[in-house]
Design a protein around this motif. Structure first.
Motif, mmCIF file in Angstrom:
data_model
loop_
_atom_site.group_PDB
_atom_site.id
_atom_site.type_symbol
_atom_site.label_atom_id
_atom_site.label_comp_id
_atom_site.label_asym_id
_atom_site.label_seq_id
_atom_site.Cartn_x
_atom_site.Cartn_y
_atom_site.Cartn_z
ATOM 1 N N LEU A 1 0.788 -1.279 0.087
ATOM 2 C CA LEU A 1 -0.084 -0.137 -0.092
ATOM 3 C C LEU A 1 0.897 1.372 0.164
ATOM 4 O O LEU A 1 0.442 2.484 -0.724
ATOM 5 N N LYS A 2 2.111 1.063 0.656
ATOM 6 C CA LYS A 2 2.962 2.363 0.916
ATOM 7 C C LYS A 2 4.373 1.856 1.163
ATOM 8 O O LYS A 2 4.429 0.861 1.788
ATOM 9 N N THR A 3 5.287 2.620 0.872
ATOM 10 C CA THR A 3 6.589 2.307 1.315
ATOM 11 C C THR A 3 7.167 3.735 1.977
ATOM 12 O O THR A 3 7.011 4.558 1.339
ATOM 13 N N LEU A 4 7.617 3.506 2.866
ATOM 14 C CA LEU A 4 8.602 4.328 3.887
ATOM 15 C C LEU A 4 9.661 4.334 3.886
ATOM 16 O O LEU A 4 10.268 3.303 4.348
ATOM 17 N N PRO A 5 10.860 5.249 3.419
ATOM 18 C CA PRO A 5 12.136 5.258 3.316
ATOM 19 C C PRO A 5 12.618 5.485 4.474
ATOM 20 O O PRO A 5 12.354 6.567 5.117
ATOM 21 N N VAL A 6 13.595 4.579 5.030
ATOM 22 C CA VAL A 6 14.476 4.793 6.321
ATOM 23 C C VAL A 6 15.831 5.177 5.738
ATOM 24 O O VAL A 6 16.442 6.224 6.372
ATOM 25 N N GLY A 7 16.419 4.561 4.828
ATOM 26 C CA GLY A 7 17.780 4.725 4.407
ATOM 27 C C GLY A 7 18.849 3.939 4.866
ATOM 28 O O GLY A 7 20.005 3.899 4.556
ATOM 29 N N ASN A 8 18.325 3.325 6.155
ATOM 30 C CA ASN A 8 19.536 2.256 6.737
ATOM 31 C C ASN A 8 18.858 0.834 7.203
ATOM 32 O O ASN A 8 17.768 0.735 7.153
ATOM 33 N N CYS A 9 19.549 0.096 7.272
ATOM 34 C CA CYS A 9 19.166 -1.366 7.692
ATOM 35 C C CYS A 9 18.089 -1.136 8.881
ATOM 36 O O CYS A 9 18.448 -0.802 9.902
ATOM 37 N N THR A 10 17.024 -1.671 8.593
ATOM 38 C CA THR A 10 15.762 -1.513 9.703
ATOM 39 C C THR A 10 15.556 -2.579 10.322
ATOM 40 O O THR A 10 14.812 -3.482 9.613
ATOM 41 N N TYR A 11 16.118 -2.778 11.489
ATOM 42 C CA TYR A 11 15.822 -4.134 11.948
ATOM 43 C C TYR A 11 14.493 -4.205 12.778
ATOM 44 O O TYR A 11 14.111 -5.557 13.019
#
Length: 372
Positions: free
Chosen positions: A142-152
């Motif tokens: 439905l949606k993508t949220l960018p974090v930019g780093n390996c998201t644990y």
């Protein structure tokens, strides 16, 4: 220790264990062969009964399993996060294969969480630096949220279905509010550097030359070198309170209403990285942790005691004190990394399930740990 049940997962090393939100007698375990480095995975659905812990259903996958979440709308369904980046939805009543497959992440999917309020969606986070929001009824996100780093680790707020949190390898906590315009940083509303000192230092002794605060362990706990955050969880009773932990071994709590104020409490004691946290669904100040030091520990963050049992000065701010939480007990029956822990939602409030790389799932009463 009394009241401990055990289940073995031969050939598979567990990464996560979760109680069903529907039954106090059912839990699930996401596990991987070869410690999740290479090989397949297995989802174990377990039942607790008079004969102990019994296998109700098992599902095999072609790649490692790192996390799982029970559906909030169907008691027979649960979703798993896989090493090939996919998410798979299994149904206990629908054979041995997933009923849905979600394949958009470019690297390992490491965390998954079902929306506990709206119940119509779930989220995943990946080593590819993104969070994705999914509907269980459609194969594309439905949606993508960018974090930019390996998201644990990612999670929905237990108070608001539009708020999502994440912790990552860059030592930051991020909070997204889906009610904000997407043009405003992709819904990102708060970023907290978990290892930074409180802002606005004042008073004598402030500034870069000030000594680091010390705990009784002789180790600094705040403002240290940023390190990877591996896990976090929302408090079920205190809106906006989050606990985080990871490679530096310390558990910290934060209040999102004061994002620049530094941690509200610090809990020292683990000897190696903390892999999983879970706030109690029964008490506002109690949480459990599982660590690579092979222990599961139960804590109070000190919020229910006044004055706190101990306090330490915050970095660079002589009038800022950070309460030090209390370790209530230690369970040391695992013989390898303890990677999963979860509280039973039902009953008297003390039952925990833990899992570790020793290929064991343990169910036990935390009341046997608690100090008087």
């Amino acid at each position: 220790m009394a009241s401990m049940l055990e289940f073995r997962t031969p050939g598979f090393n567990p990464y996560a264990v979760k109680y069903s939100p529907y039954y106090d007698s059912r839990l699930a375990v996401a596990a991987s062969s070869n410690y999740g480095i290479v090989g397949n995975g297995r989802l174990f659905v377990l039942g607790l009964g008079p004969q102990g812990i019994q296998l109700e259903k098992g599902f095999d996958t072609n790649d490692a399993l790192y996390d799982l979440a029970w559906s909030e709308i169907n008691e027979n369904q649960l979703v798993v996060a896989c090493g090939d980046g996919s998410l798979k939805l299994f149904d206990l009543a629908a054979g041995d294969f997933p009923v849905m497959n979600f394949a958009e992440h470019k690297r390992e999917a490491f965390s998954v969480c079902w929306n506990p309020i709206a119940k119509d969606s779930f989220i995943s986070s990946s080593w590819d630096g993104t969070i994705k929001i999914w509907s269980p009824s459609r194969p594309t996100s439905l949606k993508t949220l960018p974090v930019g780093n390996c998201t644990y680790s990612t999670a929905f707020s237990p108070m608001n279905p539009s708020i999502i949190s994440a912790v990552s390898s860059d030592s930051h906590i991020r909070v997204f509010d889906l009610r904000t315009p997407v043009s405003a940083k992709y819904h990102l509303t708060t970023v907290i550097p978990a290892h930074a000192p409180p802002q606005a230092p004042t008073g004598p002794g402030a500034g870069p030359g000030a000594p680091l605060p010390m705990l009784s362990t002789g180790e600094t706990f705040a403002g240290s070198v940023p390190s990877e955050i591996l896990t976090h969880d929302w408090n079920k009773y205190r809106d906006g309170v989050i606990a985080t932990a990871g490679v530096d071994r310390f558990i910290r709590t934060f209040d999102l209403r004061n994002p620049t104020g530094g941690p509200t409490a610090v809990l020292p004691g683990h000897e190696y990285a903390v892999r999983r946290l879970a706030w109690s669904p029964h008490a506002s100040d109690v949480l459990a942790s599982a660590s690579y030091d092979m222990t599961v520990r139960v804590w109070s963050d000190g919020s229910s005691s006044s004055p706190p049992a101990a306090a330490a000065p915050g970095l660079g701010q002589s009038n800022h004190v950070i309460p030090v939480g209390n370790q209530l007990g230690v369970m040391n029956r695992h013989s390898e990394f303890a990677t999963g822990v979860d509280w039973c939602l039902f009953g008297a409030g003390g039952w925990l399930a833990s899992a570790g790389w020793d290929q064991r799932v343990l169910v036990w009463d935390a009341h046997t740990l608690l100090r008087p």
